[in-house]
Design an enzyme around this catalytic site. Structure first.
Site, short mmCIF file in Angstrom:
data_model
loop_
_atom_site.label_atom_id
_atom_site.label_comp_id
_atom_site.label_asym_id
_atom_site.label_seq_id
_atom_site.Cartn_x
_atom_site.Cartn_y
_atom_site.Cartn_z
CG MET A 52 -13.63 0.92 7.65
SD MET A 52 -11.86 1.17 7.95
CE MET A 52 -11.41 2.20 6.57
NE ARG A 69 -10.03 1.54 -4.66
CZ ARG A 69 -11.06 2.15 -5.21
NH1 ARG A 69 -11.55 1.70 -6.33
NH2 ARG A 69 -11.60 3.21 -4.65
CG ASN A 93 -2.06 -1.06 1.02
OD1 ASN A 93 -2.35 -1.50 -0.08
ND2 ASN A 93 -2.66 -1.48 2.12
CG ASP A 126 -8.85 -6.84 -3.23
OD1 ASP A 126 -8.50 -7.75 -3.98
OD2 ASP A 126 -8.18 -6.44 -2.26
#
Length: 436
Positions: free
Chosen positions: A342, A97, A23, A121
């Protein structure tokens, strides 16, 4: 489609070193577009999502030189902005993404940024409003082609502004920060994400000449500069992989040492695993997990009520590790409620664990109650398909602890986030084979 065959029930032993943080990489790599000078980045993980982004940068005209494994030099001194309008870009951008984060630096440096609706995802709604609302606050004009799902922002000159983000989006904050570093005047971002990887991005940008203060808090202040220079940056170890290896050690009742974890950047992660009864020992900057031959017991809250583990924006517990926590709880003593706040589809993989014999009640798309077996009943091997990165590695951990030989299909999902995972697991004694 690739497949893993896993012979479960074997004890593991040894040391494992986490890869560079996925990330963080997706943010840091996009930042090289902000300068025409050379930027050296170290500890880049060799995984599908990161390699796709590096290929995308190359197609944009960024010069890429590999120094050694995990270390690259990037120079964006001849960017082909016209590529952004090509059919090839529309195809390339959809497959990842993280490609959304090229928009901020392109907008800052070239006055325009475009992106097709990104992939990634399938874990529920992941909207892009925060990104584009931030760009609009900085003075950009927004347009959206509904037929092609193609987004665009353009601005002759960005101007600093105060903004209160509607959510503490990590990628949204990163994108807005990269746009704001060369905006005219001062930008204040309130309700900013403050994850260690976002902190790393801000520190790297400051090394390049940006003026960002408030790093590590939820309010960032950015004094715009005219241009940025080069730098060298080394990425943190991947905290999600570190949590995965903690869970693997507990579920297989194995003794493992996780090397060079950057303890100070792990936040609540060690403490949450301790609440499940897992012993975590610190040795310098390493984590040592002893073999839990007598199992591990979930703590209750101090009033005796059932433990609830939920995710939240940093410094809360990361949602990427809730799948691991859920799997580890299937062999604990006691019960726990897992609350995935989330994302609304991340718990749907539990049906596969139920097929393996786990005691799980899926209350709704966000909550699951787990009643642990205390190793008195082992999970049973089965055939399953990986739905996303984190669920995929959770199922892999379940298979390594299960009795018999399991098969996991669609392992490309796991490869998107974990570097050479089968080879690294075999090095500590796992019986895992990759089948084409």
């Amino acid at each position: 489609m690739g497949t893993f065959q896993i012979e479960g029930g074997h004890k593991l032993q040894g040391e494992i070193t986490p890869q560079g943080a996925k990330n963080e990489a997706l943010q840091i790599l996009c930042a090289v577009l902000l300068t025409d000078k050379k930027v050296t980045i170290n500890n880049i993980p060799d995984i599908i999502d990161v390699n796709k982004l590096i290929d995308l940068l190359g197609n944009l005209g960024v010069k890429i030189q590999k120094k050694k494994q995990g270390s690259f030099i990037f120079q964006a001194d001849d960017v082909d902005v016209n590529y952004l309008q090509s059919e090839q870009f529309k195809k390339d951008g959809r497959g990842l993404r993280g490609s959304i984060m090229i928009v901020g630096p392109l907008l800052a440096r070239f006055g325009k940024g475009y992106i097709p609706k990104p992939g990634g995802d399938k874990i529920g709604r992941r909207r892009l409003d925060t990104h584009f609302e931030g760009f609009i606050k900085l003075g950009a004009e927004f347009r959206y082609n509904k037929e092609e799902h193609f987004y665009g922002v353009e601005a002759k000159k960005l101007k600093g502004a105060y903004m209160l983000l509607d959510e503490a989006s990590v990628t949204g904050t990163a994108n807005i920060v990269m746009a704001a570093v060369m905006a005219e005047g001062t930008t204040t971002i309130y309700n900013a994400a403050c994850e260690p990887y976002l902190q790393q991005l801000c520190k790297m940008l400051n090394k390049m000449g940006a003026k960002i203060s408030g790093i590590g808090s939820n309010m960032l202040t950015i004094e715009g500069v005219e241009k940025l220079g080069g730098c060298e940056h080394t990425m943190l170890p991947d905290m999600i992989e570190i949590g995965s290896w903690i869970g693997l050690a507990a579920m297989t009742q194995s003794e493992l040492t996780i090397k060079n974890v950057s303890w100070d950047d792990l936040g609540l992660i060690p403490n949450v695993f301790k609440k499940l009864g897992i012993t975590i020992e610190r040795s310098g900057d390493d984590i040592h997990i002893p073999a839990h031959t007598d199992g591990y017991e979930i703590q209750n809250f101090i009033d005796g009520s059932i433990l609830t583990i939920s995710d939240a924006p940093w410094p809360g517990f990361t949602p990427d590790l809730l799948s691991i926590i859920l799997v580890v709880a299937t062999q604990a003593r006691g019960e726990v409620l897992i609350h995935q706040k989330m994302f609304e589809s991340r718990l749907f993989f539990v049906d596969k664990l139920i097929d393996m014999g786990a005691k799980i009640i899926l209350c709704d798309p966000h909550r699951a109650t787990v009643i642990g077996h205390d190793f008195k009943s082992k999970l049973k091997a089965t055939t399953m398909t990986s739905p996303d990165i984190r669920a995929g590695v959770s199922l892999l951990i379940a298979a390594l602890s299960a009795k018999g030989t399991s098969t996991i299909h669609n392992i490309e999902q796991i490869d998107r986030g974990y570097e050479n995972i089968d080879k690294r697991l075999r090095a500590i004694g796992a019986k895992i084979t990759r089948v084409s």
